[in-house]
Design a protein around this motif. Structure first.
Motif, mmCIF file in Angstrom:
data_model
loop_
_atom_site.group_PDB
_atom_site.id
_atom_site.type_symbol
_atom_site.label_atom_id
_atom_site.label_comp_id
_atom_site.label_asym_id
_atom_site.label_seq_id
_atom_site.Cartn_x
_atom_site.Cartn_y
_atom_site.Cartn_z
ATOM 1 N N ARG A 171 -3.632 -15.952 5.748
ATOM 2 C CA ARG A 171 -3.786 -15.739 4.303
ATOM 3 C C ARG A 171 -4.984 -14.848 4.018
ATOM 4 N NH1 ARG A 171 -3.366 -21.661 3.730
ATOM 5 N NH2 ARG A 171 -1.178 -22.196 3.378
ATOM 6 N N VAL A 172 -6.104 -15.156 4.637
ATOM 7 C CA VAL A 172 -7.337 -14.397 4.397
ATOM 8 C C VAL A 172 -7.142 -12.931 4.760
ATOM 9 C CG1 VAL A 172 -9.725 -14.090 5.156
ATOM 10 C CG2 VAL A 172 -8.848 -16.382 4.676
ATOM 11 N N LEU A 173 -6.442 -12.678 5.853
ATOM 12 C CA LEU A 173 -6.294 -11.322 6.372
ATOM 13 C C LEU A 173 -5.131 -10.558 5.743
ATOM 14 C CD1 LEU A 173 -6.821 -12.069 10.175
ATOM 15 C CD2 LEU A 173 -8.517 -11.225 8.537
ATOM 16 N N SER A 174 -4.393 -11.190 4.846
ATOM 17 C CA SER A 174 -3.155 -10.588 4.346
ATOM 18 C C SER A 174 -3.372 -9.586 3.224
ATOM 19 C CB SER A 174 -2.199 -11.690 3.862
ATOM 20 O OG SER A 174 -2.698 -12.322 2.692
ATOM 21 N N SER A 175 -4.513 -9.599 2.560
ATOM 22 C CA SER A 175 -4.739 -8.679 1.450
ATOM 23 C C SER A 175 -5.273 -7.348 1.965
ATOM 24 C CB SER A 175 -5.730 -9.295 0.448
ATOM 25 O OG SER A 175 -6.941 -9.626 1.084
ATOM 26 N N PRO A 176 -5.049 -6.264 1.221
ATOM 27 C CA PRO A 176 -5.617 -4.980 1.646
ATOM 28 C C PRO A 176 -7.137 -5.023 1.759
ATOM 29 C CG PRO A 176 -3.881 -4.618 0.041
ATOM 30 C CD PRO A 176 -4.125 -6.103 0.088
ATOM 31 N N PHE A 177 -7.789 -5.656 0.806
ATOM 32 C CA PHE A 177 -9.242 -5.820 0.828
ATOM 33 C C PHE A 177 -9.549 -7.268 1.209
ATOM 34 C CE2 PHE A 177 -13.479 -6.521 -0.775
ATOM 35 C CZ PHE A 177 -14.120 -5.302 -0.633
ATOM 36 N N GLY A 210 0.799 -1.206 0.000
ATOM 37 C CA GLY A 210 0.000 0.000 0.000
ATOM 38 C C GLY A 210 0.838 1.265 0.000
ATOM 39 N N LYS A 211 1.903 1.293 0.784
ATOM 40 C CA LYS A 211 2.759 2.474 0.819
ATOM 41 C C LYS A 211 3.427 2.714 -0.535
ATOM 42 C CE LYS A 211 5.536 2.731 4.375
ATOM 43 N NZ LYS A 211 6.445 2.272 5.456
ATOM 44 N N ALA A 212 3.865 1.646 -1.176
ATOM 45 C CA ALA A 212 4.472 1.786 -2.501
ATOM 46 C C ALA A 212 3.450 2.321 -3.502
ATOM 47 C CB ALA A 212 5.036 0.446 -2.969
ATOM 48 N N GLU A 269 -10.182 7.666 -7.364
ATOM 49 C CA GLU A 269 -10.353 6.325 -7.930
ATOM 50 C C GLU A 269 -9.072 5.517 -7.857
ATOM 51 O OE1 GLU A 269 -13.109 4.835 -8.791
ATOM 52 O OE2 GLU A 269 -14.200 6.648 -8.228
ATOM 53 N N ALA A 270 -7.946 6.167 -8.042
ATOM 54 C CA ALA A 270 -6.669 5.455 -7.937
ATOM 55 C C ALA A 270 -6.456 4.963 -6.512
ATOM 56 C CB ALA A 270 -5.528 6.368 -8.364
ATOM 57 N N LEU A 271 -6.856 5.751 -5.537
ATOM 58 C CA LEU A 271 -6.711 5.332 -4.142
ATOM 59 C C LEU A 271 -7.674 4.199 -3.807
ATOM 60 C CD1 LEU A 271 -6.349 8.865 -2.535
ATOM 61 C CD2 LEU A 271 -4.539 7.180 -2.867
ATOM 62 N N PHE A 272 -8.883 4.235 -4.362
ATOM 63 C CA PHE A 272 -9.809 3.132 -4.133
ATOM 64 C C PHE A 272 -9.302 1.847 -4.784
ATOM 65 C CE2 PHE A 272 -13.116 6.387 -3.157
ATOM 66 C CZ PHE A 272 -13.487 5.889 -1.917
ATOM 67 N N ARG A 273 -8.699 1.947 -5.942
ATOM 68 C CA ARG A 273 -8.138 0.734 -6.565
ATOM 69 C C ARG A 273 -7.047 0.140 -5.676
ATOM 70 N NH1 ARG A 273 -8.857 3.806 -11.380
ATOM 71 N NH2 ARG A 273 -6.708 4.563 -11.330
ATOM 72 N N LEU A 274 -6.280 1.005 -5.037
ATOM 73 C CA LEU A 274 -5.241 0.545 -4.113
ATOM 74 C C LEU A 274 -5.867 -0.182 -2.927
ATOM 75 C CD1 LEU A 274 -2.131 0.812 -3.635
ATOM 76 C CD2 LEU A 274 -2.643 2.902 -2.361
ATOM 77 N N LEU A 275 -6.953 0.364 -2.400
ATOM 78 C CA LEU A 275 -7.617 -0.233 -1.246
ATOM 79 C C LEU A 275 -8.342 -1.523 -1.585
ATOM 80 C CD1 LEU A 275 -9.141 2.978 0.367
ATOM 81 C CD2 LEU A 275 -7.212 1.645 1.243
ATOM 82 N N TRP A 276 -8.789 -1.671 -2.824
ATOM 83 C CA TRP A 276 -9.595 -2.828 -3.199
ATOM 84 C C TRP A 276 -8.751 -3.951 -3.794
ATOM 85 C CZ3 TRP A 276 -15.299 -1.807 -4.897
ATOM 86 C CH2 TRP A 276 -15.922 -1.031 -3.905
ATOM 87 N N ASP A 277 -7.493 -3.955 -3.477
ATOM 88 C CA ASP A 277 -6.591 -5.037 -3.886
ATOM 89 C C ASP A 277 -6.863 -6.251 -3.000
ATOM 90 O OD1 ASP A 277 -4.497 -6.740 -4.411
ATOM 91 O OD2 ASP A 277 -2.908 -5.322 -3.867
ATOM 92 N N SER A 323 -14.381 1.551 2.724
ATOM 93 C CA SER A 323 -13.135 2.104 2.219
ATOM 94 C C SER A 323 -13.303 3.620 2.174
ATOM 95 C CB SER A 323 -12.823 1.573 0.813
ATOM 96 O OG SER A 323 -12.633 0.174 0.828
ATOM 97 N N THR A 324 -12.317 4.332 2.694
ATOM 98 C CA THR A 324 -12.431 5.775 2.829
ATOM 99 C C THR A 324 -11.199 6.463 2.273
ATOM 100 O OG1 THR A 324 -13.688 5.448 4.877
ATOM 101 C CG2 THR A 324 -12.904 7.669 4.418
#
Length: 261
Positions: free
Chosen positions: A204-210, A159-161, A176-184, A221-222
């Motif tokens: 594993r389940v908890l490892s993704s941003p979304f 996420g930081k990258a 929209e670019a920030l939401f795409r980052l959050l919805w990974d 997502s905010t």
């Protein structure tokens, strides 16, 4: 909140940029982002069970957000809600440092948390599981999930990258670019997973941003863009027991004269 990505004074036109996901059980009752009836100067969603919130801003230019700290320590059933730490700062008038210093002595009453509070271009962090005192953040890009600030979990590093790339593109920051980052929703590779005591399958389940799972996942997502002239907050969220997502968008001029309203 289970993932907060933020940039403090990373660009002259945006003193603060925040992209955050709140992960929660789907059945927990929640109100979407809005101006609070009992504190009209506060803009935030609301946990209808605990009464607090996970992230919000105020008309006076205050910002606060919290994540849970994932550990195996027992939690007292009488522990106060961590969401009130956010709401308390947004409603109040204490400087960020004073607010966290006052909290420090009673932080052990709460389950594990990471708390960010800011006002007037200054942002402070305090976590009650790291044994460190509150500290002011210098300009830069930060990330926090369910460990201490900038702990290099895969979702935090990814996420930081991504946030740095978005801010480095020039021109207005596109929500929209920030939401795409959050919805990974891509999970991390097993060798990169942390060991927080919940077992490899749940890691594993908890490892993704979304996060998606049958009973628990990303509920909101905010995106917050604090520019020199105005503050914009966009929330995309899901009500308890529903599958559809709704968007709420707010733009206002933050003014210290509005503090405490």
């Amino acid at each position: 909140m289970c993932l907060i990505l933020l940039a403090l004074d990373a660009r002259p036109d945006y003193p603060l940029v925040v992209a955050a996901n709140r992960d929660e059980f789907y059945t927990r009752p929640t109100a979407p982002a809005g101006w609070w009836d009992d504190a009209p100067g506060v803009l935030a969603g609301r946990d209808l069970r605990g009464g607090g919130t996970w992230m919000g801003v105020s008309r006076g230019g205050r910002f606060a957000a919290v994540t849970n700290y994932r550990d195996t320590l027992p939690v007292s059933p009488d522990a106060p809600s961590r969401g009130h730490l956010v709401g308390g700062f947004l409603r109040g008038g204490e400087a960020p440092e004073a607010y966290l210093r006052a909290l420090e002595g009673r932080a052990g009453e709460y389950a594990g948390f990471n708390l960010l509070v800011g006002e007037g271009g200054r942002l402070w962090y305090f976590g009650n599981r790291g044994g460190e005192p509150p500290r002011e953040l210098v300009p830069g890009v930060y990330g926090v999930s369910n460990a201490l600030l900038d702990t290099p979990w895969p979702k935090v590093e990814r996420g930081k990258a991504g946030l740095r790339a978005i801010l480095g593109g020039g021109g207005p920051v596109d929500p929209e670019a920030l939401f795409r980052l959050l919805w990974d929703a891509e999970p991390a590779a097993d060798p990169l997973l942390p060991d927080t005591g919940v077992g490899i399958e749940l890691e594993r389940v908890l490892s993704s941003p979304f996060i998606r799972s049958p009973e628990y996942g990303t509920r909101a997502s905010t995106v917050l863009l604090a520019g020199r002239g105005a503050v914009t907050l966009v929330e995309r969220g899901m009500a308890a027991g529903e599958e559809g997502w709704t968007e709420r968008r707010f733009t206002f001029a933050a003014s210290p004269a509005a503090a405490g309203q």
